[in-house]
Design a protein around this motif. Structure first.
Motif, PDB file in Angstrom:
ATOM      1  N   GLY A  49       1.767   2.526 -12.612  1.00  0.00           N
ATOM      2  CA  GLY A  49       0.811   3.328 -13.371  1.00  0.00           C
ATOM      3  C   GLY A  49       1.048   3.226 -14.867  1.00  0.00           C
ATOM      4  O   GLY A  49       0.094   3.110 -15.657  1.00  0.00           O
ATOM      5  N   LEU A  50       2.307   3.267 -15.278  1.00  0.00           N
ATOM      6  CA  LEU A  50       2.643   3.119 -16.695  1.00  0.00           C
ATOM      7  C   LEU A  50       2.252   1.734 -17.195  1.00  0.00           C
ATOM      8  O   LEU A  50       1.730   1.585 -18.314  1.00  0.00           O
ATOM      9  CB  LEU A  50       4.142   3.352 -16.891  1.00  0.00           C
ATOM     10  N   ARG A  51       2.471   0.739 -16.373  1.00  0.00           N
ATOM     11  CA  ARG A  51       2.084  -0.621 -16.737  1.00  0.00           C
ATOM     12  C   ARG A  51       0.589  -0.704 -17.001  1.00  0.00           C
ATOM     13  O   ARG A  51       0.153  -1.322 -17.987  1.00  0.00           O
ATOM     14  CB  ARG A  51       2.495  -1.562 -15.608  1.00  0.00           C
TER      15      ARG A  51
ATOM     16  N   PRO B  12      13.196  -9.761 -15.128  1.00  0.00           N
ATOM     17  CA  PRO B  12      14.510  -9.182 -14.798  1.00  0.00           C
ATOM     18  C   PRO B  12      14.434  -7.998 -13.831  1.00  0.00           C
ATOM     19  O   PRO B  12      15.366  -7.777 -13.056  1.00  0.00           O
ATOM     20  CB  PRO B  12      15.057  -8.746 -16.165  1.00  0.00           C
ATOM     21  N   VAL B  13      13.313  -7.233 -13.889  1.00  0.00           N
ATOM     22  CA  VAL B  13      13.213  -6.064 -12.998  1.00  0.00           C
ATOM     23  C   VAL B  13      12.428  -6.385 -11.732  1.00  0.00           C
ATOM     24  O   VAL B  13      12.409  -5.584 -10.798  1.00  0.00           O
ATOM     25  CB  VAL B  13      12.558  -4.873 -13.728  1.00  0.00           C
ATOM     26  N   HIS B  14      11.799  -7.557 -11.714  1.00  0.00           N
ATOM     27  CA  HIS B  14      10.999  -7.933 -10.546  1.00  0.00           C
ATOM     28  C   HIS B  14      11.801  -7.880  -9.244  1.00  0.00           C
ATOM     29  O   HIS B  14      11.327  -7.301  -8.255  1.00  0.00           O
ATOM     30  CB  HIS B  14      10.408  -9.324 -10.763  1.00  0.00           C
ATOM     31  N   PRO B  15      13.025  -8.436  -9.188  1.00  0.00           N
ATOM     32  CA  PRO B  15      13.776  -8.365  -7.924  1.00  0.00           C
ATOM     33  C   PRO B  15      14.065  -6.942  -7.476  1.00  0.00           C
ATOM     34  O   PRO B  15      14.036  -6.647  -6.271  1.00  0.00           O
ATOM     35  CB  PRO B  15      15.078  -9.115  -8.249  1.00  0.00           C
ATOM     36  N   ILE B  16      14.327  -6.058  -8.414  1.00  0.00           N
ATOM     37  CA  ILE B  16      14.614  -4.662  -8.058  1.00  0.00           C
ATOM     38  C   ILE B  16      13.387  -4.029  -7.421  1.00  0.00           C
ATOM     39  O   ILE B  16      13.471  -3.347  -6.389  1.00  0.00           O
ATOM     40  CB  ILE B  16      15.043  -3.869  -9.313  1.00  0.00           C
ATOM     41  N   VAL B  17      12.224  -4.272  -8.023  1.00  0.00           N
ATOM     42  CA  VAL B  17      10.984  -3.682  -7.523  1.00  0.00           C
ATOM     43  C   VAL B  17      10.623  -4.257  -6.154  1.00  0.00           C
ATOM     44  O   VAL B  17      10.314  -3.522  -5.216  1.00  0.00           O
ATOM     45  CB  VAL B  17       9.839  -3.917  -8.522  1.00  0.00           C
ATOM     46  N   VAL B  18      10.676  -5.578  -6.033  1.00  0.00           N
ATOM     47  CA  VAL B  18      10.275  -6.228  -4.782  1.00  0.00           C
ATOM     48  C   VAL B  18      11.194  -5.819  -3.636  1.00  0.00           C
ATOM     49  O   VAL B  18      10.737  -5.515  -2.532  1.00  0.00           O
ATOM     50  CB  VAL B  18      10.257  -7.758  -4.965  1.00  0.00           C
TER      51      VAL B  18
ATOM     52  N   ARG C 145       0.813  -1.221   0.000  1.00  0.00           N
ATOM     53  CA  ARG C 145       0.000   0.000   0.000  1.00  0.00           C
ATOM     54  C   ARG C 145       0.845   1.270   0.000  1.00  0.00           C
ATOM     55  O   ARG C 145       0.343   2.351  -0.298  1.00  0.00           O
ATOM     56  CB  ARG C 145      -0.921   0.030   1.227  1.00  0.00           C
ATOM     57  N   HIS C 146       2.123   1.139   0.353  1.00  0.00           N
ATOM     58  CA  HIS C 146       2.984   2.324   0.433  1.00  0.00           C
ATOM     59  C   HIS C 146       4.325   2.068  -0.258  1.00  0.00           C
ATOM     60  O   HIS C 146       5.385   2.182   0.368  1.00  0.00           O
ATOM     61  CB  HIS C 146       3.212   2.707   1.902  1.00  0.00           C
ATOM     62  N   PRO C 147       4.313   1.720  -1.543  1.00  0.00           N
ATOM     63  CA  PRO C 147       5.572   1.455  -2.244  1.00  0.00           C
ATOM     64  C   PRO C 147       6.316   2.758  -2.531  1.00  0.00           C
ATOM     65  O   PRO C 147       5.750   3.851  -2.407  1.00  0.00           O
ATOM     66  CB  PRO C 147       5.100   0.784  -3.538  1.00  0.00           C
ATOM     67  N   PRO C 148       7.587   2.677  -2.953  1.00  0.00           N
ATOM     68  CA  PRO C 148       8.306   3.880  -3.374  1.00  0.00           C
ATOM     69  C   PRO C 148       7.581   4.579  -4.517  1.00  0.00           C
ATOM     70  O   PRO C 148       6.878   3.945  -5.305  1.00  0.00           O
ATOM     71  CB  PRO C 148       9.671   3.332  -3.823  1.00  0.00           C
ATOM     72  N   ARG C 149       7.797   5.865  -4.629  1.00  0.00           N
ATOM     73  CA  ARG C 149       7.090   6.635  -5.658  1.00  0.00           C
ATOM     74  C   ARG C 149       7.424   6.141  -7.057  1.00  0.00           C
ATOM     75  O   ARG C 149       6.561   6.110  -7.937  1.00  0.00           O
ATOM     76  CB  ARG C 149       7.423   8.118  -5.512  1.00  0.00           C
ATOM     77  N   TRP C 150       8.690   5.781  -7.269  1.00  0.00           N
ATOM     78  CA  TRP C 150       9.043   5.338  -8.627  1.00  0.00           C
ATOM     79  C   TRP C 150       8.352   4.025  -8.967  1.00  0.00           C
ATOM     80  O   TRP C 150       8.037   3.778 -10.136  1.00  0.00           O
ATOM     81  CB  TRP C 150      10.553   5.248  -8.793  1.00  0.00           C
ATOM     82  N   VAL C 151       8.095   3.183  -7.948  1.00  0.00           N
ATOM     83  CA  VAL C 151       7.359   1.939  -8.193  1.00  0.00           C
ATOM     84  C   VAL C 151       5.911   2.266  -8.541  1.00  0.00           C
ATOM     85  O   VAL C 151       5.332   1.665  -9.449  1.00  0.00           O
ATOM     86  CB  VAL C 151       7.441   1.009  -6.975  1.00  0.00           C
TER      87      VAL C 151
END
Length: 324
Positions: free
Chosen positions: A218-220, A291-297, A207-213
């Protein structure tokens, strides 16, 4: 030689304040301001010879007067030669003087680290410790300690960060999907005082992820509809099931199903993901996202850790509850 002193008149008799010293460094310590700071941990109850420390600073108990005074001597090799002492003494019928004194000589890199960084973090930590002493006797500090922007910056380097771990095999996550095409898991250390409820952690993560996430999600949402993939919508991270120590979230879509498990273990929190692919669109989407999933999580889990460890000031009712 440096001598650093912090003291506070606590509006309670010595009979109430003194016993707080006897619990320092233990599981029921209500003075040390964790989870806002790395906890002080001793290898046994307070007694001469007990050893431990906080963060990278190590020391052992060299003097102890129950309910009155605990003296610690710094371990050689940490860049500090000296001691720190916490003491309590009567200051009137219903008042106690609580004092924390650190004194010693710095060697090696600590001679530079102390004036540039360590001193400022040290001072902030001890003022929060004195705040906790007042809260432990049922009094909210008149002027609670506030961290400067510089101290907040320094603290950012000490908050636990997530690391990859083996996916746990629990009833919720193991049977979450009939087919699993890939899975991963990341864990972050849980400091004393952090929430034990896995739902609190799940809310902090999703519910409170980083803004860039948030921006990336949103782009997704804007793009996936153009290629026939379901948009996630508000229910993407809905809680599907839970136990006392684990929460299962997730959703089903036309290209893949995913589940996320947030498990609160005694000393860490584990965030696991399992994904089942349905078709060519799912496989293509997975190839782009994985590939980007680990960075986001990891970013989401790290932010949750910072969020839940950022407030060193405990609720006074929580402090009293821990003393019972």
């Amino acid at each position: 030689m440096v001598r650093n002193v912090h003291e506070r008149i606590v509006p309670a008799p010595i009979e109430r304040v003194g016993p707080l010293l006897d619990r320092i460094g233990g599981p029921d310590d209500v003075l040390w301001p964790t989870p806002g700071w790395q906890p002080m941990v001793l290898d046994r109850p307070v007694a001469v010879g007990a050893a431990g420390g906080h963060s990278s600073i190590r020391y052992r108990v060299t003097g102890y007067e129950p309910g009155r005074r605990v003296e610690f001597e710094f371990t050689p090799g940490d860049g500090i030669e000296g001691r720190h002492v916490i003491s309590a003494e009567p200051a009137g019928p219903d008042r106690t003087l609580l004092r924390y004194v650190s004194e010693g000589r710095f060697t090696g890199a600590m001679r530079l680290a102390w004036p540039l960084a360590v001193r400022w973090a040290h001072d902030a930590l001890l003022e929060e410790l004195l705040d906790n002493a007042e809260r432990a006797v049922g009094v909210e500090p008149a002027r609670p300690a506030r961290r400067s922007a510089y101290v907040r910056l320094l603290r950012a380097f000490e908050v636990p960060r997530s690391i990859a771990t083996a996916p746990p095999r629990t009833p919720l996550i193991s049977g979450a999907l009939p087919r699993v095409d890939w899975t991963d898991a990341y864990a972050v250390r849980a400091l004393p005082g952090m929430p034990a409820d896995p739902q609190v952690w799940a809310d902090a993560v999703f519910r409170h992820p980083p803004r860039w996430v948030l921006a990336a999600l949103g782009l997704r949402e804007l793009l996936v509809g153009l290629v026939g993939i379901d948009r996630s919508g508000a229910g993407a991270f809905a809680t599907l099931a839970r136990t006392e120590d684990e929460v299962l979230l997730g959703t089903d879509a036309n290209h893949l199903d995913f589940r996320a498990s947030v498990r609160r273990e005694p000393d860490r929190v584990v965030l696991s993901t399992v994904v089942g692919l349905h078709n060519r669109r799912g496989r293509l989407y997975s190839a782009l996202v994985r590939p980007v999933h680990p960075i986001v999580v990891r970013a989401m889990l790290n932010r949750a850790s910072r969020r839940l460890s950022g407030a060193a000031r405990r609720n006074p009712l929580d402090v009293v509850a821990r003393m019972r």
